[in-house]
Motif scaffolding. Structure first.
Motif, PDB file in Angstrom:
ATOM      1  N   ILE A  46       4.777   3.326  -3.415  1.00 40.18           N
ATOM      2  CA  ILE A  46       3.677   2.472  -2.978  1.00 40.18           C
ATOM      3  C   ILE A  46       4.222   1.047  -2.830  1.00 40.18           C
ATOM      4  O   ILE A  46       4.988   0.612  -3.691  1.00 40.18           O
ATOM      5  N   PRO A  47       3.994   0.339  -1.718  1.00 41.48           N
ATOM      6  CA  PRO A  47       2.843   0.476  -0.828  1.00 41.48           C
ATOM      7  C   PRO A  47       3.072   1.269   0.462  1.00 41.48           C
ATOM      8  O   PRO A  47       2.355   1.023   1.455  1.00 41.48           O
ATOM      9  N   CYS A  54       4.278   2.570  -7.987  1.00 41.48           N
ATOM     10  CA  CYS A  54       4.209   1.246  -7.363  1.00 41.48           C
ATOM     11  C   CYS A  54       5.041   0.262  -8.190  1.00 41.48           C
ATOM     12  O   CYS A  54       4.522  -0.403  -9.090  1.00 41.48           O
ATOM     13  N   HIS A  56       3.758  -4.079  -8.757  1.00 43.32           N
ATOM     14  CA  HIS A  56       2.303  -4.038  -8.847  1.00 43.32           C
ATOM     15  C   HIS A  56       1.778  -5.223  -9.644  1.00 43.32           C
ATOM     16  O   HIS A  56       2.520  -5.950 -10.297  1.00 43.32           O
ATOM     17  N   TRP A  80       0.080   5.850 -11.035  1.00 44.41           N
ATOM     18  CA  TRP A  80       0.006   4.879  -9.945  1.00 44.41           C
ATOM     19  C   TRP A  80       0.964   3.716 -10.219  1.00 44.41           C
ATOM     20  O   TRP A  80       1.702   3.284  -9.324  1.00 44.41           O
ATOM     21  N   ILE A 113      -7.096   4.328  -0.460  1.00 47.42           N
ATOM     22  CA  ILE A 113      -6.401   3.744   0.686  1.00 47.42           C
ATOM     23  C   ILE A 113      -7.409   3.265   1.725  1.00 47.42           C
ATOM     24  O   ILE A 113      -7.254   2.194   2.320  1.00 47.42           O
ATOM     25  N   PHE A 172      -1.622  10.287  -3.944  1.00 45.84           N
ATOM     26  CA  PHE A 172      -0.593   9.524  -3.228  1.00 45.84           C
ATOM     27  C   PHE A 172       0.738  10.270  -3.143  1.00 45.84           C
ATOM     28  O   PHE A 172       1.721   9.725  -2.651  1.00 45.84           O
ATOM     29  N   CYS A 191       2.249   4.209   1.438  1.00 41.73           N
ATOM     30  CA  CYS A 191       1.040   4.913   1.897  1.00 41.73           C
ATOM     31  C   CYS A 191       0.029   3.952   2.508  1.00 41.73           C
ATOM     32  O   CYS A 191      -0.628   4.269   3.514  1.00 41.73           O
ATOM     33  N   TYR A 192      -0.102   2.756   1.913  1.00 42.44           N
ATOM     34  CA  TYR A 192      -1.022   1.757   2.448  1.00 42.44           C
ATOM     35  C   TYR A 192      -0.509   1.206   3.782  1.00 42.44           C
ATOM     36  O   TYR A 192      -1.273   1.067   4.745  1.00 42.44           O
TER      37      TYR A 192
END
Length: 313
Positions: A133-134, A221, A224, A217, A180, A95, A136-137
């Protein structure tokens, strides 16, 4: 005296700037002054035509607001009216590193396009930690929606309007990109994608939590759901919503992500999802070996399996 005080403050600042705040090897480190330093440099190559295969590529803007873009590939056209399946590819890199425009991913997706005779959209999402993050999503979903805007033949990109078959759409990704990709399929299943049929999903050495990478991660994020966050560790209910008919997975024997990928496979089989899933393990291989050594026998076999999956009627 004022000059000495200034030198002293500068020295203190330099010392502070050199102190690490967070270290996530082999991806990136963060200094106390907020600087981000990556351990690996990612090169960028321009889009190009490839005369030996006939594959052409161009770069497209997905969102002027966020600056998200993608590289679009099209195979050789046997006639002006031909249609091809559409593959949306999500690159890996924890990521936080790599790009759709790097030499490795440009070459790999171009090879997929040439071998499978598909159009491909390789997404260059924003990277963490600068874009937590988020992002990238969200960026990847924005790319899916942008592609879907061409389903009626009136989108901004002529290659997609004229040559993409939106009844044969596939998602694929490796490592973090596999993670993803799973969320994209789940989002299609829960939200729908008008005018588009997502036939299959390819997950190559995907990351689904349960490893030492989890802390990175969670750091990337800020908002989360902990280690049970469905993006990190999708549950049976999340998997049951996958909006595709088929899933093809790859694991590598020496990959630290192997156990969590197998766990995902078992959970998907036991869920109420109505599709079919197949998993292939390459013995003696490391994580993303197909990108590191694309000419090796196992990499050729992996490519052949994906091509067959994309071309299956």
């Amino acid at each position: 005296m004022e000059h000495l005080h200034s030198l002293h403050e500068t020295a203190k600042l330099e010392k502070s700037n050199g102190q690490l705040s967070h270290l996530f090897f082999p991806f990136f480190k963060i200094y106390q002054d907020g600087r981000v330093e990556r351990f690996m440099h990612t090169d960028h190559v321009p889009p190009s035509d490839d005369p030996p295969t006939g594959v052409r590529s161009k770069d497209v803007i997905i969102s002027p607001e966020t600056g998200v873009s993608a590289r679009l590939f099209i195979p050789k056209l046997p006639n002006p009216n031909c249609k091809f399946p559409l593959l949306i590819y999500i690159h890996g890199g924890g990521f936080s590193i790599q790009s759709a425009f790097s030499t490795g991913y440009d070459h790999y997706v171009k090879s997929l396009v040439a071998e499978a005779n598909v159009i491909a959209l390789s997404v260059d999402y924003r990277l963490a930690p600068e874009h937590p993050i988020p992002a990238c999503y969200d960026d990847s979903w924005a790319a899916v929606q942008w592609a879907a805007s061409h389903a009626n033949g009136d989108g901004p990109e002529t290659w997609l309007n004229n040559h993409a078959d939106f009844s044969r759409v596939f998602f694929a990704g490796d490592s973090a990109g596999g993670n993803i990709t799973n969320t994209l399929a789940a989002r299609v299943g829960s939200s729908g994608l008008p005018g588009v049929k997502v036939v299959g999903v390819v997950l190559v050495h995907p990351y689904f939590g349960g490893t030492g990478d989890d802390q990175m991660w969670l750091y990337m994020c800020p908002n989360h759901g902990g280690l049970e966050d469905p993006r990190l560790n999708p549950g049976a209910e999340d998997l049951a919503r996958l909006g595709c008919e088929r899933v093809l997975m790859f694991v590598a024997e020496k990959d630290h992500l192997r156990p969590v990928a197998w766990n995902y496979y078992e959970k998907l089989k036991k869920s109420e999802w109505k599709g079919t899933v197949e998993i292939v393990e390459n013995h003696g291989e490391e994580h993303v070996f197909h990108l590191m050594n694309p000419k090796c026998e196992n990499a050729a076999g992996l490519m052949k399996k994906i091509v067959s999956f994309l071309n299956q009627e």
